[in-house]
Motif scaffolding. Sequence first.
Motif, mmCIF file in Angstrom:
data_model
loop_
_atom_site.group_PDB
_atom_site.id
_atom_site.type_symbol
_atom_site.label_atom_id
_atom_site.label_comp_id
_atom_site.label_asym_id
_atom_site.label_seq_id
_atom_site.Cartn_x
_atom_site.Cartn_y
_atom_site.Cartn_z
ATOM 1 N N GLY A 45 13.129 -12.216 -0.449
ATOM 2 C CA GLY A 45 11.664 -12.289 -0.623
ATOM 3 C C GLY A 45 11.213 -11.539 -1.862
ATOM 4 N N LEU A 46 11.883 -10.402 -2.115
ATOM 5 C CA LEU A 46 11.511 -9.603 -3.295
ATOM 6 C C LEU A 46 11.899 -10.350 -4.565
ATOM 7 C CD1 LEU A 46 10.535 -7.147 -4.839
ATOM 8 C CD2 LEU A 46 12.650 -5.950 -4.229
ATOM 9 N N THR A 50 9.232 -12.745 -5.210
ATOM 10 C CA THR A 50 8.053 -12.028 -5.747
ATOM 11 C C THR A 50 8.243 -11.757 -7.236
ATOM 12 O OG1 THR A 50 7.527 -10.997 -3.616
ATOM 13 C CG2 THR A 50 6.764 -9.851 -5.604
ATOM 14 N N VAL A 106 2.292 -7.306 -8.308
ATOM 15 C CA VAL A 106 3.273 -6.405 -7.678
ATOM 16 C C VAL A 106 3.073 -4.980 -8.201
ATOM 17 C CG1 VAL A 106 5.062 -6.857 -9.422
ATOM 18 C CG2 VAL A 106 5.740 -6.065 -7.147
ATOM 19 N N ASN A 158 -2.343 -3.657 -1.833
ATOM 20 C CA ASN A 158 -2.087 -4.293 -0.533
ATOM 21 C C ASN A 158 -3.321 -5.065 -0.075
ATOM 22 O OD1 ASN A 158 -2.368 -3.715 2.705
ATOM 23 N ND2 ASN A 158 -0.252 -4.201 2.089
ATOM 24 N N LYS A 175 1.861 -7.445 -3.897
ATOM 25 C CA LYS A 175 2.998 -6.938 -3.138
ATOM 26 C C LYS A 175 3.271 -5.477 -3.510
ATOM 27 C CE LYS A 175 4.060 -10.951 -1.251
ATOM 28 N NZ LYS A 175 3.687 -11.180 0.162
ATOM 29 N N VAL A 224 6.052 -2.542 -3.507
ATOM 30 C CA VAL A 224 7.494 -2.295 -3.409
ATOM 31 C C VAL A 224 7.724 -0.795 -3.551
ATOM 32 C CG1 VAL A 224 9.782 -2.834 -4.360
ATOM 33 C CG2 VAL A 224 7.915 -4.521 -4.533
ATOM 34 N N ILE A 237 2.961 0.277 4.979
ATOM 35 C CA ILE A 237 2.179 -0.817 4.383
ATOM 36 C C ILE A 237 2.947 -1.504 3.266
ATOM 37 C CG2 ILE A 237 -0.039 0.288 4.881
ATOM 38 C CD1 ILE A 237 0.012 0.153 1.474
ATOM 39 N N ALA A 238 4.102 -0.954 2.885
ATOM 40 C CA ALA A 238 4.854 -1.576 1.775
ATOM 41 C C ALA A 238 5.430 -2.916 2.224
ATOM 42 C CB ALA A 238 5.975 -0.638 1.327
ATOM 43 N N ASP A 239 5.431 -3.900 1.322
ATOM 44 C CA ASP A 239 6.074 -5.189 1.632
ATOM 45 C C ASP A 239 7.588 -5.011 1.621
ATOM 46 O OD1 ASP A 239 3.756 -7.347 1.486
ATOM 47 O OD2 ASP A 239 3.374 -5.809 -0.030
ATOM 48 N N TYR A 240 8.065 -4.151 0.718
ATOM 49 C CA TYR A 240 9.499 -3.829 0.660
ATOM 50 C C TYR A 240 9.626 -2.323 0.456
ATOM 51 C CZ TYR A 240 9.531 -8.814 -0.187
ATOM 52 O OH TYR A 240 9.294 -10.158 -0.084
ATOM 53 N N SER A 241 10.487 -1.674 1.223
ATOM 54 C CA SER A 241 10.712 -0.238 1.024
ATOM 55 C C SER A 241 12.201 -0.050 0.772
ATOM 56 C CB SER A 241 10.266 0.558 2.259
ATOM 57 O OG SER A 241 10.275 1.942 1.920
#
Length: 251
Positions: free
Chosen positions: A5-6, A9, A180, A201, A206, A208, A220-224
């Motif tokens: 997904g990243l 993005t 992003v 957000n 997005k 990250v 709340i991060a889409d990717y951590s």
Amino acid sequence: MLPEGLQRTLARARKAVAFTGAGISAESGIPTFRGDDGLWSKLRPEELANFDAFLRNPQLVSEWYAHRRHVTRESRPNPAHDALVEMEDLFDKFIIVTQNIDNLHRRAGSKNIAELHGNIERNYCLGCGARYDGEEFEDNPTFTCPKCGGLIRPDIVWFGEMLPTEEWEKAEAAAEEADVMFVVGTSAVVYPAAELPMTVNRQGGKVVEINIEETPLTRIADYSLRGQASVFLVEIVEKLKELRKVGKYTE
Ligand code: BV8
């Protein structure tokens, strides 16, 4: 390997922000604020990083900043800073919004930077406003202005002080339109800076997060991405170069 997904993005993103904290400079040997060996673990912010403490004991506070300036000058940008320099050419719009005062993004060669909390290489006289930036300031152990005798203070934002308006507005505008935001090496506890990833957000961009530990932002991060800033930023830049080669932006 970056999450699928990243990668999608990154392929689509045209406008990006890198929001950085002390963690990005940890690998340059500069102590963070809240880690075990952090600056605050030895000293409390109320003791030194505020205007009242400075007026109460200007020599102590000035010597602490002179020490930190020495530490930053002895250090060098690390591969995480260098990756952000490369990132400038991999998006249509890119800005670094930093909470750091260590001047390492500038020394790495980044051009578009919003310094929310100032820069330890800049100082000014409280009496006449004269500026004392960089090396010229060092040989002034009394930290007083040769022009008017006033107190010289570092040009940074202490707790309870407003952020520089222009820098803050640049950062907010970038967060409002970012596709992003890379949130790199910050504990996300200092406001209003910590609001910026929430702004991204909220507007559908997005977020990250790159950090060696969880933070209040992780939820709340889409990717951590859990790990060192230098490892992940280098990997993200390599992926961006690959994606940009096969056609500037793929939907
Ligand atoms: C202000 C300069 C308004 C000095 C600093 C709500 C809204 C508004 C304000 C507040 C609010 N609640 C409280 C406030 C007041 C206060 C605040 O936020 N307090 C906090 C502590 C609760 N905010 C302010 O006072 C701000 N001003 O609000 O004014 C106002 C004013 C007047 C009248 C009306 C309104 C000013 C804040 C700026 C303070 N100045 N620095 C100096 O440096 O000496 S803050 C200081 O903390 C640094 O700038 C630092 O950058 C910043 C944030 O810390 P981090 O960068 O996140 O560093 P930290 O060590 O915490 O975390 C490092 C992270 O990296 C960790 O997560 C770690 O896991 C990670 N890491 C480590 N190694 C790595 C890594 N990650 C990846 N790779 C690695 N290798």
